[in-house]
Design a protein around this motif. Structure first.
Motif: not given
Length: 513
Positions: A468-471, A240-246
Motif C-alpha cells: 500500500a505504501l509503495l502504491g 495490519a499494523i503497518c497498513m494502519l500506520f501508513v
C-alpha cells in the motif's frame, strides 16, 4: 394507474403505484444504510475478509500454515506470561515447555502438509488424509497436569511478544474453559484474525473520504494476506499494523487540521510497527513526511504557517527519538535469538556468517546492486506469486489467471488513488523501497553463504506490509490519472478481489478434501 383532479387548479395528478417489496429488502436495506454511514470500502472489506478467513480457519487443519507450529508454541508461551523464548539446555536454541498433546496435534498437520504429492494436480491430491487420527489428537483436553516437553521455536523469537498477544488471548480463553486441543488452537486463530481484520478495517476507515481507500482494500483482500490472517503467525499483525500506520500518515498528510485522536493513533501504530518486526522500523521515517506535506502545500506568504510547520518537524523528530528507545531495547533483547537463527542455518548451509557477510558487502559496495538484480531476475516472479496467491506448506498455489486478476486490482486501485504532493510521494516510495531492500539484506545475512550471488530465503509475504505504501508513493510520481465513482469503486474493486478469493477457496477445498 389511478388519477384524481386537483381541485384548485383542475389539473390531473397521477399517483404512482407503490414499489413492490423485494425479497432481499430487509437484508439489503440495513446493509445499504451501513455502507452509506461508515463508507463502502471498510464495510465491504470487513464482510469479505470475515467470510474468507472464516472458511480458512474452519477448513485448513492446524499446522498447515507457514511456520505455524513455531508461532503456536510462542503464543502458548506468551499466554503463560513468558514474554520471551527461553534458552534451552543445549545452549544454542530458544524455546520452552509445551504440552505434548498440543505439539503432537500441530506437528501432525505439519507432517501431512510437508509430505504431499506436489507433482499431482491439485484436484487429485486430497491432502487431508486421515480425519479420524486428526480428530483423535485434537480431542485431548489440556489441563494443568498435561505432560510437557521442551520444544525449539527459535525462529519465532525475532519479534516481540506483541504480535502473539491476540492468539495468546484466544488460547487462554480456551484453556480457561477447559477445551480440547483443537478448540484451543481455533480460538487462537479466531482472535488473531479478529485483530488483523479489525486493524485493517480501521486503516481503510481512516481513508474513507480518500480514493486511496480502494488501494488498502485491494491489498487487504489479497488471497495470501487473508490466508495469513487465518492462522497463528506474527505476519498477520505485522501487515495490519503497518497498513494502519501508513493510512494514518496519508490521512495526516492530507488533513490540514487533523484531530488529536488521529495523531495519537498514528503514533501508537508506529510503535506497533516497532513491536511487530524490527526490520520494518524504517517505516517510522514516514513521520517526517507529515510536516513536509504542510510545507509543500502552504503558500510562501503564509507567515503563520511557517512556525507551525517547524513545530511539526520538531514533533516528528521527537517521535522518532522516542520510538528509537523501544527499538533499541527490542533489538538488544532479540539479538541473541537472531544469532541463534543464523547458527541453526550453519548446519544446513556451510559458510553462513553474518559478520563476514557484512564485511564482504562493505568491501564490495557495488556488489549489492548485482546481487539484488540477479535475485529479482531469478525469484521476482516467485516473490509476486508468494505475495498474492501462495499459501501454506502444502503449496496450494492460486491458478495464474486469478493471481493476475488480483494484481490488476491492486494496480488499478493505485491508479485511482489520491495524489499526494510529488515530494511527499517520492518520500513514500523511497521509504518503501529502502524497507524492502532492508528485508532482502536481512535475509541475505541470515540464510546465505558469504559472497552468494543472489538472495535465498526471501518470501513474497514479507513485502505485504509495504504494498500500500509503495502504491501510494509510486502513483504520485507516475503521470497517469483516473477517477472512479464511489459506487463504481465499490463494484469494481470488490469484484476484482472476490473473484480470486472464490477461486482460492474452491481450490483449497478441492485440494484438501
Amino acid at each position: 394507474m389511478l388519477a384524481n383532479v386537483d381541485e384548485p387548479s383542475g389539473t390531473t395528478v397521477r399517483e404512482l403505484p407503490p414499489r413492490p417489496r423485494r425479497v432481499l429488502d430487509p437484508v439489503l436495506g440495513p446493509i445499504g444504510r451501513l455502507l452509506r454511514r461508515l463508507g463502502a470500502a471498510p464495510v465491504l472489506y470487513a464482510i469479505v475478509a470475515a467470510v474468507t478467513v472464516g472458511y480458512f480457519i474452519a477448513a485448513v487443519p492446524a499446522g498447515w500454515g507457514l511456520d505455524e507450529q513455531s508461532h503456536v508454541n510462542r503464543a502458548y508461551q506468551v499466554q503463560q506470561g513468558q514474554l520471551l523464548p527461553q534458552l534451552r539446555d543445549d545452549g544454542r536454541t530458544f524455546g520452552g515447555e509445551i504440552p505434548t498433546d498440543l505439539q503432537r496435534f500441530d506437528m501432525l498437520g505439519w507432517d501431512w502438509a510437508n509430505h504431499v504429492d506436489y507433482r499431482a494436480p491439485y484436484f487429485q491430491r486430497h491432502d487431508f488424509r486421515d480425519r479420524a487420527q486428526y480428530d483423535e489428537l485434537g480431542s485431548v483436553v489440556l489441563g494443568p497436569d498435561s505432560p510437557t516437553e521442551s520444544v525449539d521455536f527459535t525462529n519465532a523469537g525475532a519479534s516481540s511478544f506483541v504480535p502473539y498477544l491476540p492468539s495468546a488471548v484466544g488460547m487462554r480463553i480456551g484453556l480457561a474453559l477447559h477445551q480440547d486441543v483443537a478448540t484451543v488452537m481455533v480460538l487462537g486463530r479466531v482472535v488473531n484474525a479478529l485483530v488483523a481484520i479489525g486493524l485493517t478495517t480501521l486503516a481503510i476507515g481512516l481513508l474513507r473520504r480518500s480514493r486511496s481507500r480502494w488501494l488498502l482494500m485491494a491489498v487487504g483482500l489479497l488471497p495470501s494476506v487473508l490466508f495469513l490472517d487465518s492462522y497463528t503467525t506474527a505476519d498477520s499483525f505485522t501487515t495490519a499494523i503497518c497498513m494502519l500506520f501508513v493510512a494514518g500518515i496519508v490521512r495526516l498528510c492530507t488533513d490540514q487540521h487533523p484531530r488529536l485522536a488521529i495523531v495519537i493513533g498514528t503514533a501508537a501504530a508506529g510503535l506497533g510497527v516497532v513491536a511487530a518486526k524490527p526490520t520494518y522500523v524504517l517505516l517510522l521515517a514516514l513521520a517526517l513526511l507529515v510536516p513536509l506535506a504542510r510545507w509543500t502545500t502552504a503558500r510562501r506568504s503564509d507567515a503563520a504557517g511557517r512556525p507551525r510547520t517547524l513545530r511539526e518537524f520538531g514533533a516528528a523528530a521527537a517521535f522518532l527519538v522516542v520510538a528509537a528507545v523501544p527499538t533499541l531495547v527490542l533489538l538488544s533483547v532479540t539479538s541473541p535469538i537472531a544469532k541463534a537463527i543464523r547458527l541453526q542455518r550453519v548446519g544446513v548451509w556451510q559458510g553462513i556468517d553474518s559478520g563476514r557477510q557484512v564485511h564482504f558487502l562493505l568491501e564490495h559496495p557495488t556488489a549489492l546492486a548485482g546481487i539484488l538484480g540477479r535475485s529479482v531476475a531469478s525469484f521476482g516472479e516467485w516473490w509476486v506469486h508468494g505475495l498474492v496467491g501462495a499459501f501454506g506448506y502444502n503449496a496450494v498455489d492460486l491458478m495464474q489467471p486469478f493471481s493476475t486478476i488480483a494484481v490488476i486490482g491492486v494496480v488499478l486501485a493505485a491508479v485511482v488513488a489520491d495524489r499526494l504532493p510529488r515530494l511527499v510521494a517520492l518520500g513514500m516510495a523511497v521509504v518503501g523501497a529502502v524497507t524492502a531492500l532492508a528485508v532482502i539484506v536481512a535475509l541475505y545475512l541470515t540464510f546465505n553463504v558469504v559472497g552468494s550471488p543472489d538472495v535465498v530465503g526471501v518470501q513474497g509475504r514479507y513485502f505485504a506490509p509495504l504494498v500500500a505504501l509503495l502504491g501510494v508513493g509510486i502513483a504520485g510520481l507516475v503521470p497517469i490519472r483516473a477517477r472512479v465513482s464511489d459506487r463504481g469503486g465499490a463494484a469494481l474493486f470488490t469484484t476484482l478481489a472476490v473473484v480470486p478469493l472464490v477461486a482460492s477457496v474452491v481450490q483449497w477445498h478441492v485440494t484438501l478434501y
